[in-house]
Design a protein around this motif. Structure first.
Motif, PDB file in Angstrom:
ATOM      1  N   VAL A 137      51.988  -9.004  -5.842  1.00  0.00           N
ATOM      2  CA  VAL A 137      53.177  -8.280  -6.315  1.00  0.00           C
ATOM      3  C   VAL A 137      54.299  -8.447  -5.296  1.00  0.00           C
ATOM      4  CG1 VAL A 137      54.125  -6.060  -6.996  1.00  0.00           C
ATOM      5  CG2 VAL A 137      51.745  -6.572  -7.490  1.00  0.00           C
ATOM      6  N   GLY A 138      53.955  -8.340  -4.027  1.00  0.00           N
ATOM      7  CA  GLY A 138      54.955  -8.474  -2.968  1.00  0.00           C
ATOM      8  C   GLY A 138      55.618  -9.839  -2.970  1.00  0.00           C
ATOM      9  N   GLN A 183      54.813  -8.676   2.466  1.00  0.00           N
ATOM     10  CA  GLN A 183      55.304  -9.905   1.835  1.00  0.00           C
ATOM     11  C   GLN A 183      56.822  -9.952   1.795  1.00  0.00           C
ATOM     12  OE1 GLN A 183      53.841 -12.698   0.694  1.00  0.00           O
ATOM     13  NE2 GLN A 183      51.963 -11.935   1.600  1.00  0.00           N
ATOM     14  N   ILE A 189      52.830  -4.833  -0.217  1.00  0.00           N
ATOM     15  CA  ILE A 189      54.100  -5.286  -0.805  1.00  0.00           C
ATOM     16  C   ILE A 189      55.146  -5.483   0.282  1.00  0.00           C
ATOM     17  CG2 ILE A 189      56.022  -4.577  -2.278  1.00  0.00           C
ATOM     18  CD1 ILE A 189      53.961  -3.204  -4.111  1.00  0.00           C
ATOM     19  N   ARG A 190      55.275  -4.453   1.142  1.00  0.00           N
ATOM     20  CA  ARG A 190      56.290  -4.540   2.206  1.00  0.00           C
ATOM     21  C   ARG A 190      56.063  -5.752   3.093  1.00  0.00           C
ATOM     22  NH1 ARG A 190      56.239   1.816   3.968  1.00  0.00           N
ATOM     23  NH2 ARG A 190      58.001   2.489   2.690  1.00  0.00           N
ATOM     24  N   GLY A 210      48.282  -6.427  -4.076  1.00  0.00           N
ATOM     25  CA  GLY A 210      49.586  -5.967  -3.602  1.00  0.00           C
ATOM     26  C   GLY A 210      50.366  -7.115  -2.978  1.00  0.00           C
ATOM     27  N   ILE A 227      58.100  -9.738  -5.755  1.00  0.00           N
ATOM     28  CA  ILE A 227      59.241  -8.884  -5.394  1.00  0.00           C
ATOM     29  C   ILE A 227      60.088  -9.570  -4.320  1.00  0.00           C
ATOM     30  CG2 ILE A 227      59.927  -6.648  -4.428  1.00  0.00           C
ATOM     31  CD1 ILE A 227      57.520  -5.390  -5.729  1.00  0.00           C
ATOM     32  N   VAL A 253      58.564   1.608  -6.270  1.00  0.00           N
ATOM     33  CA  VAL A 253      57.321   1.165  -6.882  1.00  0.00           C
ATOM     34  C   VAL A 253      56.643   2.383  -7.511  1.00  0.00           C
ATOM     35  CG1 VAL A 253      55.094   0.046  -6.490  1.00  0.00           C
ATOM     36  CG2 VAL A 253      57.083  -0.641  -5.144  1.00  0.00           C
TER      37      VAL A 253
END
Lengths: 393, 393
Positions: free
Chosen positions: B316-317, B352, B349-350, B313, B320, B334
């Protein structure tokens, strides 16, 4: 107060004449899809307002020769492009031809009042040279995020004193004409679209590498600003988790690794740690090193300078490769002060993009240097304000 | 052959009724900005075609009660969402309410002929259940780049046999109705915009994490396809220069590090190298591990599973975060199969994005999980084809 078009047909006619120059009534009718009589009504009204004038007979297209019309040759627009360390101010006519262009060093950190004093003095100089009596509009680019269309800088990281300064209102009062403000990179993109390598390209990216790094994004012919006006702020994308500290508080940001400032810093550090050659000579001669020195040294074949450009260009290329995969543009334009380092930079960027992005996205993707140089920003600024004043009030 | 609207007013009326449901003539007149008499003409014509029907009296708004109109309740659309390992097929009415929805495993590598045989059998099942007699249109999502609007897959990396297969034409013949085709992630974005968390958001990103990873990009309310239809292909953005080899030929691509397939691979490798716990028990029980096993193990508190999700994650972060700096969206959604792993993924994710992207871009930026799940794709597919059939021919 300059007249404004009364309806959307008139607006389209004005923008067509701006982009295409003098045009016959016959061709204009085809382009705006109006009957001969309806077009005549709108053109006549525009002539009454003084925005459009007659321009003799057009070349024959077989039948009766049609009359040319054009935008009033006395219209004058001001394009202002404020960078971190320099300001460009130009006067254009309504077809956005640059009639005069001044450039001088400034320091954006002195704040908006001091900067605009210098910019207004530059505009006065252009007036004194006989290029304009008054301005029908002014476009302004500043090197930070702008709340659009209000024209207010928002939390610009390298610009103390600019946050929420009413640039548009203040300049509009000083100049006595309508003003529009946008990020400098967005205006560079508009300039390239109007008069540069991006003519007729609908979706493209315009990467400006100067003191910092930014990206203008054009989608379907229009600049994409993002919901808070910060779209294209790619200078703070991370390229190295263990990299240089950045002014933004994070580390490893792209512009902490490659930008005018980073290039000068790295050149200085290398010479101080013992690298001989062209750059060392330049440091000894002038006591300082700039990105321009690196460019000149690279052009003279200095290995250190060439390496610095190749390495930094590779990092920019790595970020652009990601953006190409994401956005699938039709063209990437690279401009800004650092492009003075030339084709070594372009080669480094291309290598990364063509190696990393999907073949489907790069198959027909040109990656080119801006050909307009510092004119891209001022032409884009003039284009921004004509988009406004050539729209119904 | 289903009727089509005759002009843009009728098209706007049809789309409004699709998006808002039954609406009074009075309100409709306001929304499409037509006079009462002109609106009456257009609505009456739509009634004659059978696309619109009367629906009783509207609630009083003070004056004379207005008549409600709605889209014909018998209209039926097919939403088809083909993933790498499963197909979803749904029947909707013209308001895009899902009346029936089938999902079954497929293998996209079997090629278009075999896959569409199965999809058509699913559509027949839905017909046999009495949900539709015929279809007024079908939308299709496929897990690869699509030349839009022609509806032809282009060089899809995980889909042998699909390159240039005329999906739109072939299905249109089989189904006897108009068909539109787009990338599955773009349709997920359309679905979220129509019925999910992205309602009323103009600029947003929709990241789908399944077998691979892709991103739907919505700009000004419309999907951005890019010049060759490959926009949003973020699965091959490099996250680690020394990373895992990827099917695309490069190494260190995002989806080689985090996707359904990568998660299963990493879980298997960890257990095989001696990690005990929930995942090891599951491997012993079933002889294999999937992303769903990792999700279940994480939910049960297994440390290895939680670590795998946090690490992936984070990657991915990281990607993003770059896209948020670049694009400055108003929302990030997402979705996709791997979101079954839930809030641990979202938190990674958040972390990052909020740490790496500029505060100006993240200040009001929600990052949320899709709430529609597998319905996002089929609703988006139905929306795609109604956008088409509710436009003038």
């Amino acid at each position: 107060m300059t007249a404004r078009p009364a309806n959307s047909h008139q607006a389209r006619i004005l923008k067509l004449l701006r982009d295409e120059g003098p045009t016959s009534r016959a061709l204009l009718g085809e382009l705006v899809d109006l009957s001969r009589s309806k077009l005549a009504v709108e053109v006549d009204r525009l002539m009454e307002t003084g925005l459009v004038v007659s321009d003799g007979l057009a070349a024959s297209r077989g039948g009766r020769r049609s009359h040319n019309v054009r935008l009033a040759p006395g219209l004058r627009f001001l394009g202002i492009d404020i960078g971190a360390t320099s300001a460009d101010v130009a006067v254009t006519n309504a077809e956005l031809e640059v009639l005069g262009h001044l450039s001088q060093p400034i320091d954006v950190r002195e704040g908006p009042v001091a900067v605009f004093e210098q910019v207004l003095a530059m505009a006065d100089k252009l007036k004194a040279a006989g290029l304009a009596e008054a301005f029908d509009g002014a476009g302004v680019g500043i090197p930070g995020p702008v709340r659009f269309p209000e024209g207010v800088p928002v939390a610009p990281p390298i610009m103390p004193g600019w946050d929420n300064f009413p640039v548009r209102e203040a300049l509009s009062q000083d100049l006595g004409c309508p003003v529009m403000v946008d990020n400098d990179v967005n205006l560079m993109a508009l300039g390239e679209q109007h008069a540069g390598v991006a003519r007729s390209v609908g979706d493209f990216l315009c990467v400006k590498i100067g003191t910092g790094i930014g990206c203008g994004i054009v989608v379907g012919g229009a600049v994409h600003h993002g919901v808070t006006g910060s779209a294209g702020d790619i200078g703070h994308i991370q390229v190295d988790p263990n990299g240089h500290p950045c002014a933004c508080g994070n580390s490893g940001c792209l512009e902490a690794h490659f930008s005018g400032a980073a290039l000068a810093r790295d050149a200085l550090a290398a010479v101080e740690s013992g690298h001989a050659g062209e750059l060392a000579d330049r440091l000894a001669a002038s006591g300082t090193l700039t990105a321009a020195d690196v460019a000149a040294a690279a052009a003279a074949g200095d290995a250190l300078a060439i390496d610095l450009i190749r390495e930094g260009g590779g990092l920019v290329g790595q970020v652009i490769a990601s953006l190409v995969s994401f956005f699938n543009p039709g063209l990437v334009v690279v401009g800004g002060g650092v492009t003075g380092v030339g084709h070594g930079l372009l080669a480094a960027i291309r290598t990364q993009v063509y190696r990393r992005s999907l073949p489907l996205a790069t198959g027909n993707l040109p990656i080119v240097l801006s050909e307009l140089g510092t004119q891209a920003g001022v032409i884009g600024a003039a284009r921004l304000i004509t988009d406004r004043v050539f729209s119904p009030a």
